[in-house]
Design a protein around this motif. Sequence first.
Motif, mmCIF file in Angstrom:
data_model
loop_
_atom_site.group_PDB
_atom_site.id
_atom_site.type_symbol
_atom_site.label_atom_id
_atom_site.label_comp_id
_atom_site.label_asym_id
_atom_site.label_seq_id
_atom_site.Cartn_x
_atom_site.Cartn_y
_atom_site.Cartn_z
ATOM 1 N N GLY A 1 0.806 -1.221 0.000
ATOM 2 C CA GLY A 1 0.000 0.000 0.000
ATOM 3 C C GLY A 1 0.834 1.262 0.000
ATOM 4 O O GLY A 1 1.909 1.335 -0.623
ATOM 5 N N ASP A 2 0.345 2.270 0.743
ATOM 6 C CA ASP A 2 1.037 3.567 0.726
ATOM 7 C C ASP A 2 2.286 3.574 1.605
ATOM 8 O O ASP A 2 2.958 4.602 1.709
ATOM 9 C CB ASP A 2 0.091 4.690 1.138
ATOM 10 C CG ASP A 2 -0.433 4.526 2.559
ATOM 11 O OD1 ASP A 2 -0.046 3.560 3.236
ATOM 12 O OD2 ASP A 2 -1.247 5.366 2.988
ATOM 13 N N VAL B 1 8.997 12.687 2.442
ATOM 14 C CA VAL B 1 7.555 12.882 2.547
ATOM 15 C C VAL B 1 7.049 11.984 3.674
ATOM 16 O O VAL B 1 7.418 10.818 3.768
ATOM 17 C CB VAL B 1 6.848 12.573 1.215
ATOM 18 C CG1 VAL B 1 7.001 11.113 0.818
ATOM 19 C CG2 VAL B 1 5.378 12.957 1.290
ATOM 20 N N LYS B 2 6.244 12.544 4.560
ATOM 21 C CA LYS B 2 5.774 11.823 5.739
ATOM 22 C C LYS B 2 4.266 12.008 5.883
ATOM 23 O O LYS B 2 3.681 12.951 5.350
ATOM 24 C CB LYS B 2 6.489 12.320 6.999
ATOM 25 C CG LYS B 2 8.005 12.095 6.972
ATOM 26 C CD LYS B 2 8.660 12.614 8.252
ATOM 27 C CE LYS B 2 10.158 12.350 8.237
ATOM 28 N NZ LYS B 2 10.816 12.859 9.471
ATOM 29 N N SER B 3 3.654 11.105 6.654
ATOM 30 C CA SER B 3 2.208 11.184 6.873
ATOM 31 C C SER B 3 1.916 11.360 8.346
ATOM 32 O O SER B 3 2.725 11.000 9.204
ATOM 33 C CB SER B 3 1.510 9.914 6.360
ATOM 34 O OG SER B 3 1.877 8.803 7.153
ATOM 35 N N GLU C 1 1.739 2.751 -12.118
ATOM 36 C CA GLU C 1 1.085 1.449 -12.057
ATOM 37 C C GLU C 1 0.682 1.000 -10.655
ATOM 38 O O GLU C 1 -0.173 0.120 -10.513
ATOM 39 C CB GLU C 1 2.010 0.378 -12.659
ATOM 40 C CG GLU C 1 2.280 0.592 -14.145
ATOM 41 C CD GLU C 1 3.152 -0.500 -14.743
ATOM 42 O OE1 GLU C 1 3.485 -1.463 -14.015
ATOM 43 O OE2 GLU C 1 3.498 -0.390 -15.932
ATOM 44 N N LEU C 2 1.293 1.561 -9.618
ATOM 45 C CA LEU C 2 0.922 1.165 -8.269
ATOM 46 C C LEU C 2 -0.493 1.648 -7.939
ATOM 47 O O LEU C 2 -1.063 2.474 -8.663
ATOM 48 C CB LEU C 2 1.935 1.707 -7.261
ATOM 49 C CG LEU C 2 3.309 1.027 -7.284
ATOM 50 C CD1 LEU C 2 4.282 1.748 -6.349
ATOM 51 C CD2 LEU C 2 3.212 -0.447 -6.902
ATOM 52 N N GLY C 3 -1.044 1.165 -6.828
ATOM 53 C CA GLY C 3 -2.428 1.477 -6.475
ATOM 54 C C GLY C 3 -2.674 2.958 -6.215
ATOM 55 O O GLY C 3 -1.734 3.728 -5.949
ATOM 56 N N PRO C 4 -3.935 3.381 -6.272
ATOM 57 C CA PRO C 4 -4.266 4.803 -6.074
ATOM 58 C C PRO C 4 -3.943 5.319 -4.681
ATOM 59 O O PRO C 4 -3.845 6.520 -4.479
ATOM 60 C CB PRO C 4 -5.772 4.865 -6.351
ATOM 61 C CG PRO C 4 -6.256 3.458 -6.124
ATOM 62 C CD PRO C 4 -5.137 2.561 -6.533
ATOM 63 N N GLU C 5 -3.746 4.403 -3.704
ATOM 64 C CA GLU C 5 -3.469 4.846 -2.338
ATOM 65 C C GLU C 5 -2.109 5.542 -2.217
ATOM 66 O O GLU C 5 -1.857 6.249 -1.237
ATOM 67 C CB GLU C 5 -3.547 3.668 -1.370
ATOM 68 C CG GLU C 5 -2.516 2.583 -1.590
ATOM 69 C CD GLU C 5 -2.920 1.557 -2.632
ATOM 70 O OE1 GLU C 5 -2.153 0.597 -2.831
ATOM 71 O OE2 GLU C 5 -4.017 1.714 -3.234
#
Length: 788
Positions: A148-149, A301-303, A177-181
Motif C-alpha cells: 500500500g502507501d 515525505v511523511k504522513s 502502475e501502483l495502487g491509487p493509495e
Amino acid sequence: MTSRASLAFAIALIGTTVTFAQDGIKPKTAPQVFADARDLMNAGSLEVAADVLKDFLGLNPTAQDYLDVEAKYGPTTFLKLRTVPRWYDDPKRNAAFKTDVIEKIVTASIAANETLLKNPNRIAKFIRNLSGPPEEYLYAIAELKRSGDAVVTQLMESLRLDNEPEQRAAVLRAITELGPEIVPGVLAAAQGMADEFKLMTLTALAHRPDFIQLAVNTDSNALPYLWYLSALPKNDPNPLRDFATKKLQALYAVAFERRTAEEELTRFARPLYERKAKFAAIDSANSRVKLWSWDAASNLVKSQDVSRSFAEEEFGLKYLRWAIERNASYEPATDLFLAFSTSRAVERVRFSDLAANDANAFKLLAVAPPSTLVRLLDQAISENNTALALGLVQSLGDKADRSAGTVELTAGGGTRPPVLVKALDYPDPRVQIAAALALLNIPKAQHGAHARIVDVLKRAIAPDAASGSSQGKALVADPNSVRGDQVAGLLRTIGYQVELLGTGRQLAQRIDRSSDFDLVLVDRHIVNPLLVDLIPMLRGDANSARRPLMIVASPDARSQLGLETILARIAALIATTETVDIELPAIPPVDRRKAIDEIERDRKQLVDLRDNRLRELYDLRLARLQRLLASANIKQDELLRRRLDLRLAQLTMAALVAEYELTDKSAPRMMRDFNQLTDLIHRQTDLDHSVENVDTEALVKLLQQLERVLTPPLQKNFDRIRAGMDDEALALPRDAVVDPTTQALLRRIAAAYPGVSVIREPYSRVGFEDDVAAAMPNAAQRPRDPAE
C-alpha cells in the motif's frame, strides 16, 4: 448437511488437527490448521471451529503464516472472524473467546502486515528490483502493491537519490502502475522536491490511467497544483509551467483560455470550506484523514493522522494562499481565506473569545481592512454562519471602527442600519452579546440601538449562574403535565436541565426573559397559541430562532404510556439493577477424548444446572416486579389479573433471555416455558382488551424514578436488554401513534421553517437521544458551556 452428518464431519476434522508428530505423521502447519477451522465454520460447527482456532493460536503462527493465509483466502480473512456473532451458546464463554482468541488473532495479523509488508528493508528490496528484468519488475510491483502507501517515502527517496537512469525510469513507471493509495503521498512529495523531480513526478502522475478519477478526492487531486504552476511568471522559460499549461489545455480544451489560476484555486477551496470535499485516505468511522506533507529538514515525505476538519483547513487554506500569491488583488480568494480561517478558529476555541484563545487567527483579522470585515459580516449574517459572524464581530469590536456602528446613507437618500446593529438581532445569543459589547466599544457611534443593547445585556445576565455541569438546558412546552414530565425525565437522563411550561404564551415569555437554553420541545397539542401560530413566533424571535425546535407528534387517543409497555421497561430495569449474584456455569469446551454419548450426558447435566440457576433468578425478579406493580395500586378485575399473571411471567423471562442471550440449546427448560407463555398470550385474544384504558400515571412516575438512578454503564446495559426484548414477538400491543394525515401536516408545517423537526412521542432513551443529536447538526447549535 444434516446435523448428524455435520457432527460426523466435525469429528473427522478433529482428528486431523493434531499438531504433534505421532506414528511418523508430519505435524500440521499453522496455515493448515486454520484451513481446518474454515472448513468447520463453513459446515456450521462453530463451537468445534473455535477449539481449532485455539489450536491455531497455540502454534504461535509466524508473521509469514498470517500473510500466507491472507494470500490464499483474501486480505480480510482474519478481520471477518470478528463478524461471527456467537461461537459458544454461553454468553460469558463466547465473550471470553472473542477477547482471548479472536482479538489476539486479528491483532497478530495486523502486526504481521506491519512487520513484513511494511518492513522498510522488504520495501527497499522490491524498489531496487524494479530496474531488473521484466518478470522481476512485475513481481516487485505486485509485492509493492501489497504494501500500500507504506512504499511512498522510500519510493520518492529512491527517485531523488538514485542517479542510475534505469532505476529512476523504473520508479517513475511504478508511480503510474501502483495502487491509487500512493497518490496522496506522491503528490505531496512533488510539491516539496526540487523542480527537476517535481517535473518527473507530475509527468508520471499525469500518465496514470486513473488521473481524472483521482481528482474526485482532494488529497489525490493534482489539478490545483497544475493551475498554480501554470500561472508562474512568463518572463523566463520554465518547464514546470509549460508542462502544467499543456496538460490543462488538453484537459479543459478551449475553456482553459477563459479561466484563471486564482479563480480555479478558489473554486477548489470552496467545497473544503463548506465541508463537502472528499478524501481518499480517510477513516470514515472515526473521521480521520492520513495527511501527507514534505519534511524539508529530512527531505522526506511523511504522513500524519489528523481530523477531517484539520485536513480540510490544510488543503483549503493552501489553495487560497496559492490563489492570492498569483493575484493578491483577487477579492474572492482573500475573502474566502479570511472566512475560512476565522470560522474554523472560532469552532476550535468553542465559540469563546478569539483574541484570548487563538492569537494568530485574531492577528489575521486585525490586519484586515474594516471594510472587508464589514462586508464579510453582512454576508455571514445573511447566510446564518454563526462561527464566522462571532469572530468578525469580536474583531470589529476590538478595532472600534465607527463604520461598523454608524448608520449608512444609501444612494437613494435613505439609511441602512450598521452591520453591528444587524448583529444585535442575529439568532444566536453569543453573537448578540458580542455585538452589544462591540457597539459599546465604539466611541460616539451613531446607531440609535441603545435600547436594544440594554435588552441584550439584560437577557445575558438573567439566568442563574449556578447552572451546574449539565449538557445543556431544554424548554418543554406541553399542556399535559404527565406527558410533559415523561419527556422532561428522558431529557434529564441524557444530561439536560429542563423547564416545563404548560402553554405557548408561557414558553414565549420564558424565551423573552433569557436566551440561556439550547433546545425547545413543543408538543403538537400546545395551546394559547396553537402550534401553527407558535412556530412562526418562535422562529421570528432572536433568542430562539437559532435554537433547534422539535415538535413532539404525540397521539390523540392516549396521552400516557400503555400498561404492558411500562411493565416491559420495568422488567428490563429489574434485570439491569439486579443485585443478587447468581453465577451461571460456563459450558466447557468439547473434551475430544470422551465418547459422543458421554459428551452429551455431561452437557445435559450442565444445562440442567444452568436452568435451575436461571429459575432461581427468575423467581426473585418476578417477585420484585409483582411488588412494584402492587405499589402502583392499579385496580384489577378478573380479566386484568389473568392477563397480568401471564404477562409478568413472560416479561421477566424475556429480560433474562435478552440479558444472557439464551437459546433452546443453552437453557431448554427456560426457553420452553417462555415460548409457551408467549404462545398462550397470542391465543388468548379475549384478554387483549383488559389492559386498555388502565390508569398508568402512578406507574409512569415509578418508572421515571427507577430510570433516574441508572448510571451510564447501567443505562448502556438497560438499553441492550430492552432492545433485545422484541415487542412484536412478545405480542406487546402497539401504543397509539399519530395518524398519517396528522404526521404529513406536521411535516409540511415544519418544512417551511429552518431548524424545525418532527419526532414521535418518546418513551425511551433509545431513539430519542439520536433525535436530539440529529436536531443539532451545526456545531454552533450544540449546548454551550454552563459557565458561559
